[in-house]
Scaffold this active site. Structure first.
Site, PDB file in Angstrom:
ATOM      1  CE  LYS A  70      55.894 -14.792   7.425  1.00 54.03           C
ATOM      2  NZ  LYS A  70      54.598 -14.002   8.161  1.00 54.03           N
ATOM      3  CD  GLU A 100      53.457  -7.833   4.648  1.00 52.47           C
ATOM      4  OE1 GLU A 100      53.942  -7.059   5.879  1.00 52.47           O
ATOM      5  OE2 GLU A 100      52.767  -9.106   4.871  1.00 52.47           O
TER       6      GLU A 100
HETATM    7  N1  PSU Z   1      55.307 -12.600   4.658  1.00 47.74           N
HETATM    8  C1  PSU Z   1      56.943 -12.403   4.991  1.00 47.74           C
HETATM    9  N2  PSU Z   1      58.144 -11.998   5.831  1.00 47.74           N
HETATM   10  C2  PSU Z   1      57.083 -11.538   6.761  1.00 47.74           C
HETATM   11  C3  PSU Z   1      55.823 -11.523   6.758  1.00 47.74           C
HETATM   12  C4  PSU Z   1      54.808 -11.699   5.758  1.00 47.74           C
HETATM   13  O1  PSU Z   1      57.126 -13.213   3.630  1.00 47.74           O
HETATM   14  O2  PSU Z   1      57.667 -10.494   7.440  1.00 47.74           O
HETATM   15  C5  PSU Z   1      54.590 -10.861   7.909  1.00 47.74           C
HETATM   16  C6  PSU Z   1      53.798  -9.982   7.593  1.00 47.74           C
HETATM   17  O3  PSU Z   1      53.371  -8.634   7.541  1.00 47.74           O
HETATM   18  C7  PSU Z   1      52.828 -10.789   8.833  1.00 47.74           C
HETATM   19  C8  PSU Z   1      53.179 -10.659   9.512  1.00 47.74           C
HETATM   20  O4  PSU Z   1      51.551  -9.967   8.774  1.00 47.74           O
HETATM   21  O5  PSU Z   1      54.356 -11.183   9.061  1.00 47.74           O
HETATM   22  C9  PSU Z   1      52.786 -12.166  10.752  1.00 47.74           C
HETATM   23  O6  PSU Z   1      53.177 -11.643  12.759  1.00 47.74           O
HETATM   24  P1  PSU Z   1      52.874 -12.141  13.667  1.00 47.74           P
HETATM   25  O7  PSU Z   1      52.772 -13.621  13.626  1.00 47.74           O
HETATM   26  O8  PSU Z   1      53.171 -11.705  14.605  1.00 47.74           O
HETATM   27  O9  PSU Z   1      50.862 -11.622  13.678  1.00 47.74           O
END
Ligand code: PSU
Ligand code: MN
Length: 304
Positions: free
Chosen positions: A160, A26
């Protein structure tokens, strides 16, 4: 027939034609997840880790009205320093393409693009999930619903730890997403090897994960698999160590009224500052680890 707005790099195109293993990567982690220049260095390191494990890396981003599957060095550099890149989830992908803007794909959008390009396996850091306080904010990442509908196996270090992990596991269960811990019983918590929660499923080999991916395909089941791969021991930040920093960052986000797409990037940036860079060092180590496992799974899927 309408043609898809896909631009495969020569390397990815050759791998696809030969039936060789490819791993999708990604780009939101590059534009919104890490500071420059570590973001670009990490993206290159992740691509190298995929190659070292016998697969071809395909970093995905939207530029000039096309979904790029595999980025050139110059594209990666430009994206890593772009300040106006959109953060693309399922909802944003078509607008970004139709307007010719530059966009970085989240887990959800990367899954869609990988599937369009016929790529079965994808490595990231940690998926988005149910945010703490979701009972009032309704903030549940579209990553979870994408896992329920798009048949890509996603390798992440869990979700996370800034999130509500019990609720995240519940939503995944409701939507029929297999959550498979790799080599341990516990669901990992991104910077830490364990969340204190048991993962619903456990597999100990890349071949086993590939076999279950292929079995889902045979069954015609919609949706992907979440492979939860714990951060390596030597890179881990213990839950006791990271928790106070997470609490402080969440309190700041609330005080500053940070909402929606801005929440995750804000929290990651605050943790980076508050831990003196330790959270980023751990994040880089876990992504590299996920890239190697994803490549091994892709090799096994291609062989099966
Ligand atoms: N993994 C990481 N850092 C990130 C992400 C994933 O180590 O920044 C990103 C991915 O693109 C994931 C996003 O889809 O964080 C989640 O965003 P949100 O919580 O707004 O859905
Ligand atoms: Mn959200």
């Amino acid at each position: 027939m309408m043609t898809l707005p896909l631009q495969l790099s020569p390397e990815v195109s050759a791998a696809k034609a030969a039936g060789a293993p490819v791993v999708a990567l990604e780009s939101t982690i590059i534009t919104h997840g890490m500071p420059w220049p570590q973001n670009v260095d990490t993206a290159r390191g992740v691509e190298a880790a995929v190659r070292a494990a016998g697969a071809v890396p395909a970093t995905i981003a939207v530029m000039g009205g096309l979904i790029h599957i595999g980025l050139s060095d110059a594209d990666l550099d430009r994206l890593g320093q772009a300040r106006d890149a959109m953060k693309l989830s399922r909802a944003d992908l078509a607008v970004c393409l139709a307007t010719g803007r530059t966009g970085a794909t989240t887990v959800a959008a990367t899954m869609i693009c990988a599937d369009l390009a016929g790529i079965a396996v994808f490595a990231t850091g940690g998926i988005g999930g149910v945010h703490r306080g979701a009972e009032t904010s309704f903030d549940i990442s579209a990553d979870l619903l994408e896992l329920a509908r798009t048949p890509v196996t996603v390798v992440a270090a869990g979700a996370k730890a800034i999130l509500d992990l019990p609720k995240t596991l519940e939503v995944l269960e409701t939507h029929g997403v297999p959550v498979i811990a790799f080599g341990q019983d516990d669901f990992p918590a991104f910077w830490s090897r364990s969340s204190g929660l048991r993962a619903p499923l456990r597999l100990d080999t890349a071949e086993g994960i590939a076999a279950s991916h292929l079995m889902r395909r045979r069954l015609g089941l919609a949706g992907g698999q979440l492979v939860a791969n714990p951060i390596p021991h030597d890179a881990e930040i213990s839950r006791a160590d990271i928790t106070p920093f997470i609490e402080a960052a969440l309190a700041e986000a609330q005080a500053q009224g940070i909402t929606a797409k801005a929440v995750t990037p804000f929290l990651l940036q605050r943790l980076f500052e508050a831990t003196g860079g330790r959270s980023l060092t751990a994040n880089i180590a876990l992504v590299l680890n996920n890239a190697a496992l994803a490549a091994a799974i892709a090799v096994a899927v291609a062989a099966g």
